[in-house]
Design an enzyme around this catalytic site. Structure first.
Site, short mmCIF file in Angstrom:
data_model
loop_
_atom_site.label_atom_id
_atom_site.label_comp_id
_atom_site.label_asym_id
_atom_site.label_seq_id
_atom_site.Cartn_x
_atom_site.Cartn_y
_atom_site.Cartn_z
N GLU A 88 1.64 -4.08 11.60
CA GLU A 88 1.08 -2.74 11.45
C GLU A 88 1.76 -1.77 12.41
O GLU A 88 2.15 -2.16 13.52
CB GLU A 88 -0.43 -2.75 11.76
CG GLU A 88 -1.27 -3.61 10.84
CD GLU A 88 -1.79 -2.85 9.63
OE1 GLU A 88 -1.42 -1.66 9.47
OE2 GLU A 88 -2.57 -3.43 8.86
N GLU A 122 1.44 4.07 2.76
CA GLU A 122 1.82 3.67 4.12
C GLU A 122 3.34 3.76 4.29
O GLU A 122 4.04 2.77 4.51
CB GLU A 122 1.27 2.27 4.40
CG GLU A 122 -0.27 2.26 4.36
CD GLU A 122 -0.89 0.88 4.51
OE1 GLU A 122 -0.15 -0.10 4.75
OE2 GLU A 122 -2.12 0.77 4.39
N HIS A 135 2.89 -2.84 7.15
CA HIS A 135 1.89 -1.83 6.79
C HIS A 135 1.90 -0.69 7.81
O HIS A 135 2.58 -0.76 8.84
CB HIS A 135 0.49 -2.46 6.80
CG HIS A 135 0.23 -3.41 5.67
ND1 HIS A 135 -0.60 -3.11 4.62
CD2 HIS A 135 0.72 -4.65 5.43
CE1 HIS A 135 -0.64 -4.14 3.78
NE2 HIS A 135 0.16 -5.10 4.26
N HIS A 195 0.86 -1.19 0.00
CA HIS A 195 0.00 0.00 0.00
C HIS A 195 0.90 1.24 0.00
O HIS A 195 1.58 1.52 0.99
CB HIS A 195 -0.92 0.00 1.23
CG HIS A 195 -1.97 -1.07 1.18
ND1 HIS A 195 -2.51 -1.64 2.30
CD2 HIS A 195 -2.58 -1.66 0.12
CE1 HIS A 195 -3.41 -2.54 1.94
NE2 HIS A 195 -3.47 -2.57 0.62
#
Length: 494
Positions: free
Chosen positions: A409, A241, A336, A238
């Site tokens: 994350e 990010e 991420h 992504h």
């Protein structure tokens, strides 16, 4: 925020913002766009702001003049996908000293945001090139009646140097070019345990880099017939990010260093790292998608070699390695950043076998002890149907039951240290520090699994920063007290 009565005529008139068409028609970035008062046709004056986003990872689709002190800013949607409007990155110049402005970012595609919790954009200027966060007191996030009750993020700013070019961004940018410079500098060091190769090319012919870090010949550590453990890490599927790239660089920096822990890991483990899975999306300033508008993290099951070439190449390599009897692919970690939660945390898979469930929890528990910003209580294990096409879910089903697949994350904003109620905003350095702590946690894991004998000198510590509440058992005690209940109820996408 009160609007001038003449706003409708300003927007309908021949203004710079109206040339971009309606909000849904935004297809390109503003390019040295001068925003003057409506009806003004004279020479450019100081204070007539010039906006630009035509640079790498830039994003700003439109600017509307509201008043001398206020401007509405529209994020350009991801290329070929109007659903995603989060990342912004633009410059402002031709300012007047002491000029005060309010910028309203008016078309976010997400309603939940860390702006509600104190996050603020980052800023730098030509004379102060280090990124810093704006003061939280100057940032407001609210539902605005003037924009179909969409959520708007407004921030106040005072320009203080007329000759400076100011740059504002959603978070610290980490561009494709920055990665290429970093990897080239690593190559120039001619490290015997580091190999860089081009695994493939993106749709726009950008490099898909693969790093392999290991001591290929480690005397006395492994017998020739014994398989070697393999850890595979990917980042930036992504593109918006960007914290993921700082974490990834922290992992790489530690693994190629002369730290005794890194040397031991290189003797026993092969690390394969793809630092930027979506180089086109990163270059274009997208938030979630590739050039062609695909969320690549939903296409692991059947990636197309022409539409998703980077994903296709990585999947092929992982499948190939999973069938290689000489190596045991033990970990896949996809990095991420998260737009509504605090701290670092992980997502894992759900299994019927309770013993496998417990084994899967070991690594995040150990990481919680090594990294004060990592939260085990925010870590969760799920089999959500909409996540079926993610790397974590697909590879979790493909690999055998000795493999562990995680999404790592990290918050776009901050972490809450154990025993504190005050969030600590992340910096580029603290993101990289989390990466270093992830890397060194592999030593703790492999010591626990008896791959690595604990015969190191006692002065070598495996963790860079011990959690002040750690009890030595790796269970993250003390973290639950500071993880807010609100976070647990918020939706997650990864």
């Amino acid at each position: 925020m009160e609007r001038k009565m003449e706003e409708s005529t300003v927007r309908d008139g021949d203004t710079a913002g109206s040339e971009a068409g309606g909000e849904d028609a935004l297809v390109g970035n503003v390019n040295k766009l001068t925003v003057s008062p409506p009806g003004y046709s004279g020479a450019l004056r100081k204070g007539h702001l010039v906006f630009d986003a035509c640079f790498e990872s830039g994003n700003l689709g439109r600017v509307d003049y509201i008043s001398e002190f206020e401007f509405d800013l529209f994020i350009r949607p991801d290329t070929c996908n109007p659903r995603f409007r989060v990342w912004f990155n633009f410059t402002v110049e031709n300012v007047r000293e002491t000029q005060r402005v309010i910028f309203n970012v008016v078309n976010f595609s997400k309603t939940k945001s860390l702006y509600r919790d104190g996050m603020s954009p980052v800023v730098k200027s030509t004379s102060r090139p280090k990124w810093q966060r704006l003061p939280a007191k100057n940032v407001y996030y609210y539902r605005c009646p003037d924009h179909r009750r969409n959520y708007v993020m407004s921030f106040a700013f005072c320009f203080d140097r007329e000759d400076d070019v100011y740059q504002f961004a959603y978070c610290y940018p980490y561009t494709y070019s920055r990665l290429q410079h970093y990897l080239a500098s690593l190559e120039r060091r001619n490290l015997p345990y580091l190999q860089r190769e081009q695994l493939g090319l993106s749709v726009q012919q950008r490099r898909l880099d693969l790093l392999t870090i290991t001591n290929s010949e480690a005397p006395g550590h492994l017998s020739p017939e014994k398989e070697k453990k393999l850890v595979f890490l990917t980042s930036r599927v992504h593109p918006g990010e960007s914290p993921a790239s700082f974490i990834c660089q922290g992992v790489i920096d530690f693994l190629v260093s002369q730290h005794p822990v890194a040397q031991i890991l290189r003797d026993h483990v092969i690390f394969k790292i793809v630092p930027m899975l979506n180089p086109d999306g990163v270059y274009l300033g997208n938030y979630r998608c590739s050039l062609m508008g695909f969320d690549l993290n939903r296409h692991w099951q059947d990636p197309s070699p022409w539409a998703h070439p980077t994903l296709h190449a990585v999947k092929q390599l992982i499948v190939q390695m999973s069938q290689d009897p000489r190596v045991s692919l033990e970990f896949y970690i996809d990095v991420h950043a998260h737009s509504t939660m605090l701290n670092g945390f992980m997502y894992g898979n759900v299994f019927e076998d309770e013993e496998r469930v417990q084994r899967q929890a070991v690594f995040p528990r150990l990481l919680c002890q090594n990294a004060p910003d990592f939260s085990f209580s925010n870590t969760s294990f799920n089999r959500d149907v909409v996540k079926a096409g993610t790397g974590r879910r697909f590879l979790g089903g493909l690999l055998d039951d000795t493999s562990y697949c995680y999404t790592l994350e990290v918050s776009f904003y901050s972490y809450m240290p154990a025993g504190s109620n005050a969030p600590v905003p992340y910096t580029e350095e603290t993101y990289m520090k989390l990466g270093r702590n992830v890397a060194r946690t592999f030593l703790d894991y492999y010591k626990l699994s008896n791959l690595i004998k604990d015969n190191r000198p006692t002065h070598i510590q495996s963790s860079e920063v011990k959690s002040p509440t750690g009890n030595g058992k790796g269970n993250g005690v003390g973290r639950d007290a500071v993880d807010r209940q609100r976070e647990k109820s918020q939706g997650v996408r990864h």
